[in-house]
Design an enzyme around this catalytic site. Structure first.
Site, PDB file in Angstrom:
ATOM      1  NE  ARG A 282      27.801  86.594  45.267  1.00  0.00           N
ATOM      2  CZ  ARG A 282      27.851  87.293  46.398  1.00  0.00           C
ATOM      3  NH1 ARG A 282      27.908  86.689  47.541  1.00  0.00           N
ATOM      4  NH2 ARG A 282      27.838  88.606  46.375  1.00  0.00           N
TER       5      ARG A 282
ATOM      6  CD  GLN B  66      31.545  92.268  58.032  1.00  0.00           C
ATOM      7  OE1 GLN B  66      30.727  91.533  58.567  1.00  0.00           O
ATOM      8  NE2 GLN B  66      31.335  93.559  57.892  1.00  0.00           N
TER       9      GLN B  66
ATOM     10  CG  HIS C   3      33.304  86.912  56.131  1.00  0.00           C
ATOM     11  ND1 HIS C   3      32.116  87.597  56.044  1.00  0.00           N
ATOM     12  CD2 HIS C   3      33.499  86.718  57.458  1.00  0.00           C
ATOM     13  CE1 HIS C   3      31.631  87.823  57.261  1.00  0.00           C
ATOM     14  NE2 HIS C   3      32.453  87.306  58.132  1.00  0.00           N
TER      15      HIS C   3
ATOM     16  CB  CYS D 107      42.808  70.955  46.724  1.00  0.00           C
ATOM     17  SG  CYS D 107      42.768  69.158  46.698  1.00  0.00           S
TER      18      CYS D 107
ATOM     19  CB  SER E 201      23.884  95.067  57.980  1.00  0.00           C
ATOM     20  OG  SER E 201      24.462  93.788  58.131  1.00  0.00           O
TER      21      SER E 201
HETATM   22  P1  OAD Z   1      24.924  93.469  54.406  1.00  0.00           P
HETATM   23  O1  OAD Z   1      24.354  93.138  53.055  1.00  0.00           O
HETATM   24  O2  OAD Z   1      24.350  92.821  55.602  1.00  0.00           O
HETATM   25  O3  OAD Z   1      24.837  95.064  54.652  1.00  0.00           O
HETATM   26  C1  OAD Z   1      25.228  95.991  53.685  1.00  0.00           C
HETATM   27  C2  OAD Z   1      25.142  97.368  54.329  1.00  0.00           C
HETATM   28  O4  OAD Z   1      25.659  98.302  53.398  1.00  0.00           O
HETATM   29  C3  OAD Z   1      23.740  97.840  54.694  1.00  0.00           C
HETATM   30  O5  OAD Z   1      23.744  98.314  56.028  1.00  0.00           O
HETATM   31  C4  OAD Z   1      23.463  98.989  53.700  1.00  0.00           C
HETATM   32  O6  OAD Z   1      22.690 100.041  54.276  1.00  0.00           O
HETATM   33  C5  OAD Z   1      24.858  99.476  53.422  1.00  0.00           C
HETATM   34  N1  OAD Z   1      25.042 100.134  52.125  1.00  0.00           N
HETATM   35  C6  OAD Z   1      24.365  99.939  50.957  1.00  0.00           C
HETATM   36  N2  OAD Z   1      24.865 100.711  49.971  1.00  0.00           N
HETATM   37  C7  OAD Z   1      25.895 101.414  50.517  1.00  0.00           C
HETATM   38  C8  OAD Z   1      26.817 102.385  50.017  1.00  0.00           C
HETATM   39  N3  OAD Z   1      26.802 102.773  48.727  1.00  0.00           N
HETATM   40  N4  OAD Z   1      27.747 102.889  50.871  1.00  0.00           N
HETATM   41  C9  OAD Z   1      27.775 102.508  52.175  1.00  0.00           C
HETATM   42  N5  OAD Z   1      26.937 101.589  52.693  1.00  0.00           N
HETATM   43  C10 OAD Z   1      26.014 101.043  51.896  1.00  0.00           C
HETATM   44  O7  OAD Z   1      26.460  93.193  54.274  1.00  0.00           O
HETATM   45  P2  OAD Z   1      27.575  92.946  55.374  1.00  0.00           P
HETATM   46  O8  OAD Z   1      27.373  93.808  56.561  1.00  0.00           O
HETATM   47  O9  OAD Z   1      28.867  92.982  54.655  1.00  0.00           O
HETATM   48  O10 OAD Z   1      28.718  86.699  55.669  1.00  0.00           O
HETATM   49  O11 OAD Z   1      27.283  91.450  55.779  1.00  0.00           O
HETATM   50  C11 OAD Z   1      28.216  90.814  56.589  1.00  0.00           C
HETATM   51  C12 OAD Z   1      28.210  89.370  56.318  1.00  0.00           C
HETATM   52  O12 OAD Z   1      26.898  88.846  56.421  1.00  0.00           O
HETATM   53  C13 OAD Z   1      28.606  88.983  54.904  1.00  0.00           C
HETATM   54  O13 OAD Z   1      30.000  88.946  54.731  1.00  0.00           O
HETATM   55  C14 OAD Z   1      28.015  87.607  54.803  1.00  0.00           C
HETATM   56  C15 OAD Z   1      26.662  87.911  55.377  1.00  0.00           C
HETATM   57  O14 OAD Z   1      25.981  86.885  55.896  1.00  0.00           O
HETATM   58  C16 OAD Z   1      29.175  85.531  55.170  1.00  0.00           C
HETATM   59  O15 OAD Z   1      29.082  85.224  54.000  1.00  0.00           O
HETATM   60  C17 OAD Z   1      29.834  84.645  56.205  1.00  0.00           C
END
Ligand code: OAD
Length: 248
Positions: A67, A102, A120, A128, A190
């Site tokens: 990643r 995030q 995050h 380390c 999301s």
């Molecule tokens: P998600 O993968 O849960 O959500 C991504 C969001 O982006 C969704 O609501 C999509 O509809 C939206 N989306 C997709 N393409 C897009 C675009 N081109 N422009 C705007 N929006 C778009 O990701 P996060 O909300 O970031 O945590 O998730 C939050 C956290 O949950 C992550 O950081 C991770 C995960 O579990 C950890 O790793 C602790």
């Protein structure tokens, strides 16, 4: 779009929260979407935990290195660049801008955003396990898995795993910013994971206007004043141009 433009154009302190959606247009897959190819039989929740690292540091570090290299190979997109334009536009007129993300990919920094807080952590930095010292490994795969640090411990990514605390400085910065902002914008998240999912409520409680940018409805959509159902890479440049008349 017009209401959001008015809010941004008048704002003195804008706070933006970003999630995986803003990096989707840079080709970075969201957490669950990365589970393809070699990794298709793994469950992310079983890799992104301290317990998984303790049990099988080789597999966990191989996945995070994969990643990390994906993030380093990606480029910031029009959404990231538009947030830089908004930050600079605000500063030019004596305002403030705070970016809470995030995302662990560092694309906001690479685009040129200055006031960024990583809720995050980041995958670009590794820590380390023996000393807590951090370093930024070169942009090539580690030679051994798990990688070992020169200080005697193993190296792990400086990201927040499930079950770990979010970094206090980033949480403090978020709390302070959400008390004083007058425009809060949530982009590409999301709104399912707390505490970030509750930021809209904290901003609204401080009297701030609130905008969501997401092509899909989210569990929090009903709590925003304005919802822009569009991709970040389309909506943010338009907002930046309308509110600040700009490129960067
Ligand atoms: P998600 O993968 O849960 O959500 C991504 C969001 O982006 C969704 O609501 C999509 O509809 C939206 N989306 C997709 N393409 C897009 C675009 N081109 N422009 C705007 N929006 C778009 O990701 P996060 O909300 O970031 O945590 O998730 C939050 C956290 O949950 C992550 O950081 C991770 C995960 O579990 C950890 O790793 C602790």
């Amino acid at each position: 779009m017009e209401r959001a433009t008015r809010m941004l154009a008048r704002a003195k302190h804008v706070v933006v929260l970003t999630g995986a959606g803003i990096s989707a247009e840079s080709g970075i897959r969201t957490f669950r979407d990365t589970m393809r190819g070699l990794w298709k039989d793994f469950d992310p929740a079983t890799l992104a935990t301290p317990e998984a690292f303790a049990r099988d540091p080789e597999v966990v570090t191989r996945w995070y290195d994969h990643r990390r290299l994906g993030c380093l190979a990606a480029e910031p997109n029009a959404g990231h660049t538009a947030l830089v334009a908004i930050e600079r536009g605000l500063i030019r007129r004596g305002g403030r801008f705070t970016l809470l993300t995030q995302n662990v990919d560092r694309l906001h920094h690479r685009a040129g955003s200055a006031n960024v807080h990583e809720l995050h952590g980041t995958i670009v930095v590794w820590r380390c396990t023996a000393t807590g010292n951090e370093l930024e490994p070169p942009p090539s795969p580690f030679r051994e898995f798990p990688p070992r640090s020169a200080w005697g411990g193993l190296l792990r990514p400086a990201v927040v795993w499930f079950g770990e605390m979010l970094p206090i400085p980033a949480l403090d910065a978020a709390a302070r910013a959400l008390r004083t902002c007058d425009c809060f914008m949530s982009v590409g998240t999301s709104s399912a994971v707390y505490p970030a999912a509750g930021f809209v409520d904290l901003a609204a409680a401080s009297g701030s206007g609130t905008i969501e940018v997401n092509p899909q409805e989210t569990p929090a959509s009903g709590r925003f004043d304005v919802s822009i159902r569009a991709r970040a890479g389309a909506a943010l440049p338009e907002l930046a141009a309308r509110a600040f008349g700009t490129g960067t």
